[in-house]
Design a protein around this motif. Structure first.
Motif, PDB file in Angstrom:
ATOM      1  N   ASP A  81       0.822  -1.215   0.000  1.00  9.72           N
ATOM      2  CA  ASP A  81       0.000   0.000   0.000  1.00  9.72           C
ATOM      3  C   ASP A  81       0.852   1.260   0.000  1.00  9.72           C
ATOM      4  O   ASP A  81       0.550   2.248   0.686  1.00  9.72           O
ATOM      5  CB  ASP A  81      -0.949   0.004   1.207  1.00  9.72           C
ATOM      6  N   GLY A  82       1.948   1.210  -0.747  1.00 12.19           N
ATOM      7  CA  GLY A  82       2.793   2.374  -0.912  1.00 12.19           C
ATOM      8  C   GLY A  82       3.787   2.631   0.199  1.00 12.19           C
ATOM      9  O   GLY A  82       4.546   3.609   0.148  1.00 12.19           O
ATOM     10  N   SER A  83       3.823   1.742   1.194  1.00 16.37           N
ATOM     11  CA  SER A  83       4.742   1.935   2.317  1.00 16.37           C
ATOM     12  C   SER A  83       5.690   0.745   2.432  1.00 16.37           C
ATOM     13  O   SER A  83       5.287  -0.404   2.216  1.00 16.37           O
ATOM     14  CB  SER A  83       3.961   2.083   3.629  1.00 16.37           C
ATOM     15  N   PRO A  84       6.958   0.999   2.796  1.00 15.67           N
ATOM     16  CA  PRO A  84       7.911  -0.105   2.949  1.00 15.67           C
ATOM     17  C   PRO A  84       7.643  -0.871   4.243  1.00 15.67           C
ATOM     18  O   PRO A  84       7.411  -0.276   5.297  1.00 15.67           O
ATOM     19  CB  PRO A  84       9.265   0.608   2.998  1.00 15.67           C
ATOM     20  N   VAL A  85       7.643  -2.191   4.144  1.00 13.83           N
ATOM     21  CA  VAL A  85       7.490  -3.049   5.322  1.00 13.83           C
ATOM     22  C   VAL A  85       8.540  -4.155   5.257  1.00 13.83           C
ATOM     23  O   VAL A  85       9.046  -4.501   4.189  1.00 13.83           O
ATOM     24  CB  VAL A  85       6.076  -3.666   5.406  1.00 13.83           C
ATOM     25  N   ILE A  86       8.864  -4.694   6.404  1.00 14.33           N
ATOM     26  CA  ILE A  86       9.858  -5.757   6.489  1.00 14.33           C
ATOM     27  C   ILE A  86       9.155  -7.109   6.561  1.00 14.33           C
ATOM     28  O   ILE A  86       8.219  -7.300   7.340  1.00 14.33           O
ATOM     29  CB  ILE A  86      10.758  -5.568   7.723  1.00 14.33           C
ATOM     30  N   ARG A  87       9.611  -8.024   5.754  1.00 10.51           N
ATOM     31  CA  ARG A  87       9.107  -9.395   5.763  1.00 10.51           C
ATOM     32  C   ARG A  87      10.282 -10.367   5.976  1.00 10.51           C
ATOM     33  O   ARG A  87      11.440 -10.023   5.767  1.00 10.51           O
ATOM     34  CB  ARG A  87       8.415  -9.724   4.438  1.00 10.51           C
ATOM     35  N   LYS A  88       9.947 -11.593   6.379  1.00 13.00           N
ATOM     36  CA  LYS A  88      10.937 -12.646   6.520  1.00 13.00           C
ATOM     37  C   LYS A  88      11.115 -13.355   5.183  1.00 13.00           C
ATOM     38  O   LYS A  88      10.261 -13.235   4.292  1.00 13.00           O
ATOM     39  CB  LYS A  88      10.487 -13.655   7.579  1.00 13.00           C
ATOM     40  N   LEU A  89      12.188 -14.110   5.063  1.00 14.85           N
ATOM     41  CA  LEU A  89      12.379 -14.885   3.833  1.00 14.85           C
ATOM     42  C   LEU A  89      13.117 -16.175   4.123  1.00 14.85           C
ATOM     43  O   LEU A  89      13.882 -16.286   5.083  1.00 14.85           O
ATOM     44  CB  LEU A  89      13.126 -14.064   2.775  1.00 14.85           C
ATOM     45  N   ASP A  90      12.848 -17.172   3.295  1.00 20.45           N
ATOM     46  CA  ASP A  90      13.688 -18.353   3.239  1.00 20.45           C
ATOM     47  C   ASP A  90      13.951 -18.689   1.780  1.00 20.45           C
ATOM     48  O   ASP A  90      13.301 -18.152   0.883  1.00 20.45           O
ATOM     49  CB  ASP A  90      13.092 -19.541   4.004  1.00 20.45           C
ATOM     50  N   VAL A  91      14.935 -19.524   1.550  1.00 21.96           N
ATOM     51  CA  VAL A  91      15.349 -19.896   0.198  1.00 21.96           C
ATOM     52  C   VAL A  91      15.173 -21.395   0.030  1.00 21.96           C
ATOM     53  O   VAL A  91      15.552 -22.181   0.902  1.00 21.96           O
ATOM     54  CB  VAL A  91      16.817 -19.510  -0.068  1.00 21.96           C
ATOM     55  N   ARG A  92      14.572 -21.787  -1.082  1.00 20.83           N
ATOM     56  CA  ARG A  92      14.395 -23.209  -1.389  1.00 20.83           C
ATOM     57  C   ARG A  92      15.093 -23.531  -2.699  1.00 20.83           C
ATOM     58  O   ARG A  92      14.891 -22.854  -3.706  1.00 20.83           O
ATOM     59  CB  ARG A  92      12.919 -23.573  -1.497  1.00 20.83           C
ATOM     60  N   LEU A  93      15.909 -24.574  -2.675  1.00 19.60           N
ATOM     61  CA  LEU A  93      16.495 -25.111  -3.899  1.00 19.60           C
ATOM     62  C   LEU A  93      15.778 -26.418  -4.221  1.00 19.60           C
ATOM     63  O   LEU A  93      15.707 -27.333  -3.390  1.00 19.60           O
ATOM     64  CB  LEU A  93      17.994 -25.355  -3.735  1.00 19.60           C
ATOM     65  N   TYR A  94      15.206 -26.478  -5.419  1.00 20.27           N
ATOM     66  CA  TYR A  94      14.565 -27.690  -5.905  1.00 20.27           C
ATOM     67  C   TYR A  94      15.642 -28.484  -6.646  1.00 20.27           C
ATOM     68  O   TYR A  94      16.261 -27.979  -7.588  1.00 20.27           O
ATOM     69  CB  TYR A  94      13.428 -27.348  -6.859  1.00 20.27           C
ATOM     70  N   THR A  95      15.846 -29.724  -6.228  1.00 20.48           N
ATOM     71  CA  THR A  95      16.978 -30.479  -6.742  1.00 20.48           C
ATOM     72  C   THR A  95      16.572 -31.867  -7.216  1.00 20.48           C
ATOM     73  O   THR A  95      15.507 -32.383  -6.871  1.00 20.48           O
ATOM     74  CB  THR A  95      18.063 -30.638  -5.663  1.00 20.48           C
ATOM     75  N   TYR A  96      17.485 -32.461  -7.979  1.00 25.55           N
ATOM     76  CA  TYR A  96      17.386 -33.875  -8.333  1.00 25.55           C
ATOM     77  C   TYR A  96      18.782 -34.458  -8.302  1.00 25.55           C
ATOM     78  O   TYR A  96      19.691 -33.957  -8.972  1.00 25.55           O
ATOM     79  CB  TYR A  96      16.769 -34.072  -9.714  1.00 25.55           C
ATOM     80  N   GLN A  97      18.983 -35.491  -7.498  1.00 25.00           N
ATOM     81  CA  GLN A  97      20.294 -36.104  -7.307  1.00 25.00           C
ATOM     82  C   GLN A  97      21.335 -35.040  -6.972  1.00 25.00           C
ATOM     83  O   GLN A  97      22.433 -35.026  -7.526  1.00 25.00           O
ATOM     84  CB  GLN A  97      20.705 -36.906  -8.541  1.00 25.00           C
ATOM     85  N   ALA A  98      20.977 -34.147  -6.055  1.00 25.45           N
ATOM     86  CA  ALA A  98      21.843 -33.085  -5.532  1.00 25.45           C
ATOM     87  C   ALA A  98      22.172 -31.998  -6.549  1.00 25.45           C
ATOM     88  O   ALA A  98      22.996 -31.133  -6.275  1.00 25.45           O
ATOM     89  CB  ALA A  98      23.134 -33.670  -4.952  1.00 25.45           C
ATOM     90  N   ARG A  99      21.504 -32.006  -7.672  1.00 24.32           N
ATOM     91  CA  ARG A  99      21.707 -30.964  -8.683  1.00 24.32           C
ATOM     92  C   ARG A  99      20.538 -29.981  -8.633  1.00 24.32           C
ATOM     93  O   ARG A  99      19.381 -30.385  -8.638  1.00 24.32           O
ATOM     94  CB  ARG A  99      21.786 -31.586 -10.074  1.00 24.32           C
ATOM     95  N   THR A 100      20.836 -28.697  -8.578  1.00 23.55           N
ATOM     96  CA  THR A 100      19.788 -27.687  -8.530  1.00 23.55           C
ATOM     97  C   THR A 100      19.107 -27.565  -9.891  1.00 23.55           C
ATOM     98  O   THR A 100      19.764 -27.323 -10.909  1.00 23.55           O
ATOM     99  CB  THR A 100      20.349 -26.314  -8.135  1.00 23.55           C
TER     100      THR A 100
END
Length: 419
Positions: A372-391
């Protein structure tokens, strides 16, 4: 481009509120890739906070460390002592290995001062196909970031190759004739739109694919069918990881008899994604005694200390609860998880009777977004989708609250920009 390090990624996450998502382009891509006009409008109407307007910035070093952690974990999972330990608490169905490595593993990380910390591992990690469409609808910002792409191939090409490899790993030749994407009442699932994208991606690459309601599968002794059509390979999105529920009997029997290729399957979950396994992966003394050493062992320092909740340690864990996070051993989707400082005595009396783990609390990093036009702080996490340890693809989730979600204003899935 000047050299950029982790501090630049932190600065951008906390100071850059540039909108990089071209929502018109995203809508066009979703409609085109789903093969359904109006698909994107229905998705956004139902899930208005599924996609964030901003990316998450990540240093190349952080990404490399995450991938090294994943490689170390999957190497350790091949140790006989490790598999014996984690399969000792697994259900019987999980102890047989039919060959598949597990399609689209999800490794979730928090970004800390000392580097990425692994929070959990998932076998049926949702969102990859949606994030592929999201990544293609981005524009540059700040003149410093480049969008991450793990390969010159598209994500969908890599995913198709993954399913073909799973087919071959179970000793099958040629190609599967029919791939079923299976969940319970899939049309009612929060991520049903992703199942549509997955079905279309497979069809476009020559594999007949259907979305199937698990209870409507039938097994006649040698053939698994859906609505009279034989199913060769199942892309499993069920959260009944051991196929214990009565409505999943047909799939369970076909899997146990070896007449269907199931990925991910109970063995994949037991080997990697059972939350109790984190107590093993974080025990460096035990791992070293099993032969894990050197760089591999050092990489596993990214796994936070984790212990099983037992009657013997319950009193101590209650006293230390404000520094801990509690998770059910076979949990999914942040359900029934509790931050220790939020637990009431009533909840504690309930979870102390169940199979839970206590993990050192690792606070997530932050991202600034405009609401709504104002800066707010959010949390984040990172997910790597992999197959046989390859991203295959990486993404972030921006959220507010105790656990990750796709219901936060300004939040949702976000692409990774590597700086």
């Amino acid at each position: 481009m000047p050299a950029i390090d982790k501090s630049d990624a932190v600065r951008l996450n906390q100071g850059c509120a540039c909108i990089t998502l071209d929502r018109k382009a995203l809508g066009q891509a979703l409609d085109s890739e789903s093969g359904e006009p109006g698909f994107s409008q229905r998705l956004i109407a139902a899930q208005s906070h599924a996609f964030s307007n901003v990316p998450v910035f990540l240093s190349g070093d952080e990404l490399a460390k995450m991938e090294e952690v994943i490689q170390a974990i999957e190497q350790v999972s091949e140790l006989t002592q490790y598999s014996n330990a984690v399969l000792s608490w697994a259900p019987g169905i999980a102890r047989r290995d039919f060959g598949p490595a597990g399609a689209l593993m999800g490794y979730d990380f928090h970004l800390g001062e000392t580097g990425p910390t692994l929070i959990e591992i998932n076998t049926n990690a949702g969102g990859a196909f949606l994030n592929a469409a999201l990544a293609r609808a981005q524009v540059a910002c700040c003149g410093e970031a480049v969008e991450f792409s793990s390969s010159q191939c598209s994500f969908e090409d890599l995913a198709f190759e993954m399913f073909l490899n799973e087919w071959a790993r179970q000793g099958r030749s040629g190609r599967p004739r029919t791939i079923a994407i299976v969940d319970d009442v899939p049309e009612q699932q929060f991520l049903y739109p992703e199942l549509v994208l997955a079905r279309q991606a497979l069809k476009q690459r020559g594999a007949h694919s259907v979305i199937a309601d698990a209870p409507r599968l039938s097994y006649g002794g040698k053939t698994l069918t859906f609505e009279g059509e034989e199913v060769d390979l199942v892309y499993n999105r069920l959260t009944d990881f051991a196929l214990e529920r009565p409505e999943h009997r047909a799939l369970r029997q076909a899997y146990e008899d070896g007449y269907v290729v199931l990925t991910p399957n109970p063995h994949n979950h037991a080997l990697l994604a059972d939350k109790r396994n984190m107590s093993v992966l974080s025990n460096s003394v035990m791992l070293e005694s099993w032969g894990a050493a050197g760089e591999r062992l050092a990489r596993l320092q990214a796994v936070p200390p984790t212990v099983l909740l037992t009657s013997e340690n319950a009193a101590d864990l209650w006293q230390r609860r404000k520094t801990l996070f509690f998770k059910p051993s076979s949990g999914h989707g942040s359900k029934a998880v509790y931050r220790g400082d939020k637990i009431t005595k009533r909840v504690w009396s309930e979870i102390s009777k169940e199979k839970y783990v206590a993990q050192d609390l690792m606070r997530p990093s932050e991202r600034i977004v405009m609401v709504d036009g104002s800066p707010v702080i959010r949390k984040l996490d990172v997910r790597l989708y992999t197959y046989q340890a390859r991203t295959l693809i990486g993404a972030a989730r921006i959220y507010q609250g105790q656990t990750t979600n796709l219901s936060t204003p300004g939040g949702g899935f976000a692409p990774l920009f590597i700086v």
